[in-house]
Design an enzyme around this catalytic site. Structure first.
Site, PDB file in Angstrom:
ATOM      1  N   SER A 189       0.822  -1.216   0.000  1.00  0.00           N
ATOM      2  CA  SER A 189       0.000   0.000   0.000  1.00  0.00           C
ATOM      3  C   SER A 189       0.851   1.258   0.000  1.00  0.00           C
ATOM      4  CB  SER A 189      -0.936   0.009   1.211  1.00  0.00           C
ATOM      5  OG  SER A 189      -0.204   0.237   2.392  1.00  0.00           O
ATOM      6  N   CYS A 190       0.218   2.362  -0.414  1.00  0.00           N
ATOM      7  CA  CYS A 190       0.855   3.686  -0.417  1.00  0.00           C
ATOM      8  C   CYS A 190       0.830   4.261   0.995  1.00  0.00           C
ATOM      9  CB  CYS A 190       0.101   4.630  -1.335  1.00  0.00           C
ATOM     10  SG  CYS A 190       0.334   4.288  -3.071  1.00  0.00           S
ATOM     11  N   ASP A 191       1.191   3.481   1.978  1.00  0.00           N
ATOM     12  CA  ASP A 191       1.136   3.934   3.358  1.00  0.00           C
ATOM     13  C   ASP A 191       2.491   3.685   3.980  1.00  0.00           C
ATOM     14  OD1 ASP A 191       0.652   4.095   6.203  1.00  0.00           O
ATOM     15  OD2 ASP A 191      -1.470   4.074   5.678  1.00  0.00           O
TER      16      ASP A 191
END
Lengths: 389, 389
Positions: free
Chosen positions: B336-338
């Site tokens: 994820s883009c986290d």
């Protein structure tokens, strides 16, 4: 109530906050529910447009992928930053044109790249050689922006080194992209989540400008600067008003990069204050007779929407019908049988001493990074419900 | 491969591990998938039965609520510990009798208590006065066990003070329960998640025995001791074999509590080694030319099933088809883009230097606390898929 007053002043749309309040007051909820006001999303988009001028605004879908949000923003001409095939499909199904959707995750499955390319997506993020090879194979000739690691700037939630490459690797990667037949059009970076003041951008922009200049000197002819996200929402500490913030950031960008094409990826700032969670107190207790703090247990916790309380990073604002009563410190926790499902313990929350099981609690500014983080059913609790108004 | 060999020795059912391996090898997965072998669940239940003797085994549904797991265990005569109305409904729909399902969450919504009572649930957990009042109103006359806070014992994942009351409050709460017309039948506690050796129970049991004796002296006539969970699974550090572990714990219980009725709530130990996640490498990169570690990005991360890597608490074991090759240290992260979606960074993981995007990675002993923690769709990724064999 102070928090709400501050927020209204800072964001300047009392009428829509009242609309949200009225909808919550008029509804009986049988589970925790995020109530989302699309008009606030529209106002935030308008404020960003005024501030960012001719920059292209790509809403970071991951902040809140409610189909109604995507549809409203698509209608308004907003572009989108997608993290996955799922988000691309969502945007396209809600009316976005593929050339307005960028694939911003630097970590992509090869088959998802191929899907995106076939669907007409033109712009992709990358930060590593292997990713460029995947792009060259599955999206030949695509436009690529390279993400650069920047130093922490004091944001509320500084990012790890997970994304980006060191500045010293940028020229190498630009060369690899070109040699592979891709179109290396520019650079991207992320200033840090919840960067509360525009002045905090200056050092980051200096770093990126230095890399940009090196690339231009090396003949790469970059034409696109992606300034990412980091635009803040109000979570208790003062933030600059959105339009003024965006205006200031753009002035700093123009001073360093001239009239290059700019894209921005706001997520939190677009939706956070458009939503509030209607929650309920399940239990108030003390662990021992001499306990300094009460424990207050809500029906929403870290695994059902409030994931951003991890490390007590994001401080949500709580309102109850008893806020006129005397208050006292509470440790706040979620409803699951999981010992880490505690929201605030190191810095307790002040809540009315009269609070009891069954009381409603409204949690402000929850429109971003809540519903989509929710677990599918941890402990048998259904995911956070969403009601769009 | 070492981890697997250890595991086979420790748990002693090589044939079923081979069955899991064969199923994974024979399948093409298009997303991360938990493959779950019900025969291993059955073997673990049998081992616990042999070790725990006449104790009543209540499977902690939250560990893995796959309907097939509940159904198989119900058929075998296992009882259930439910955390919510949702889990109670699941157990009943899979054939469990209501008197075999306990409502073990100390934090319950009043309407869920009423539902459970009407459905025939007889045993409820509590740790606070307000909870007892809710029980008295919505489940009049119900049997209640009070959860006591115990001191940390060195478990891999010691619990916070979220659940339980101080020992000094137990007599007060027993009195409140009795005065409210409830039936305070006993005490419960939790020794700490992943308590790897049975010897680690002794100090905890001493604490509970002291409270128990006080209650008996005060005339409460307790008849049920709920020893909770804490039974371990193999995650890289040696654990006692399950049957021997359970036998040892019961001997310690009998030495302190005589022939009282005992219930236990194993979750992890029942399902962890019954499952493996089939995952895929999405990207291998270095952030700079002189980086000491590679970054390896998988298609599964903290928000799609591996939530227990928070704080790097649970160390999963990874296998690839390249495990004969030279290995080197990696930082492991999710897709994820986290920026917090990083699995192991402080203690990097050793993986083959030849690893590349597209390679399959099998993550061992993932049957517990994975699929149900998975987010509904963070970043547009679907929840962890489950395939039962």
């Amino acid at each position: 109530m102070t928090a709400l007053a501050d927020d209204r002043v800072l964001r300047g749309h009392p009428s829509v906050t009242l609309k949200l309040d009225a909808a919550i007051a008029a509804t009986t909820f049988d589970r925790p529910t995020l109530v989302l006001d699309l008009d606030v999303v529209e106002q935030n988009f308008a404020a960003l447009q005024r501030g960012l001028g001719d920059a292209s605004i790509h809403y970071a879908v991951k902040a809140n992928p409610a189909p109604q949000v995507i549809e409203r923003l698509a209608t308004l001409g907003c572009h989108f930053d997608a993290a996955s095939r799922g988000e691309i499909e969502l945007c396209l199904s809600m009316g976005a044109r593929p050339e307005h959707v960028s694939f911003g995750n630097t970590i992509k499955r090869a088959t998802d790249i191929a899907f995106a390319y076939r669907a007409g997506i033109t712009h992709f993020a990358a930060d590593a050689e292997e990713e460029l090879h995947k792009l060259a194979e599955h999206a030949p000739g695509a436009s690529v922006y390279l993400r650069v690691i920047v130093e922490p700037n004091g944001a509320d939630w500084p990012l790890t080194r997970k994304f980006g490459c060191a500045p010293a690797r940028v020229l190498t990667l630009l060369g690899v992209a070109r040699d592979l037949g891709l179109d290396p059009v520019g650079l991207s970076f992320h200033v840090g989540s919840q960067t509360r003041h525009a002045t905090m951008w200056s050092h980051t922009l200096d770093q990126v400008a230095a890399v940009w200049a090196q690339a231009q000197d090396a003949g790469f002819g970059l034409s696109l600067l992606n300034i990412g996200g980091g635009f803040p929402a109000f979570h208790g500490d003062a933030v600059d008003p959105l339009e003024a913030y965006a205006t200031d950031v753009m002035a700093q960008v123009r001073a360093r990069f001239g009239d290059v094409a700019v894209m921005a990826e706001p997520g939190r700032a677009m939706v956070a204050d458009a939503g509030a969670i209607a929650a309920e107190v399940l239990l108030v207790s003390r662990k021992s007779d001499d306990d300094l703090h009460r424990w207050v247990y809500l029906d929403v916790g870290r695994f059902s929407g409030l994931a951003e309380t991890e490390g007590e990073a994001i401080r949500y604002q709580f309102e109850t019908a008893r806020d006129e009563d005397e208050t006292g410190p509470c440790i706040l926790a979620g409803p699951s049988c999981d010992s880490v499902d505690v929201l605030y313990e190191k810095r307790p929350v002040s809540l009315p001493v009269s609070l009891r099981a069954g009381d409603r609690v409204v949690i402000r500014n929850c429109g971003a990074y809540t519903s989509s983080y929710s677990s599918v059913g941890f402990n048998g609790f259904p995911p956070l419900d969403v009601m769009v108004i």
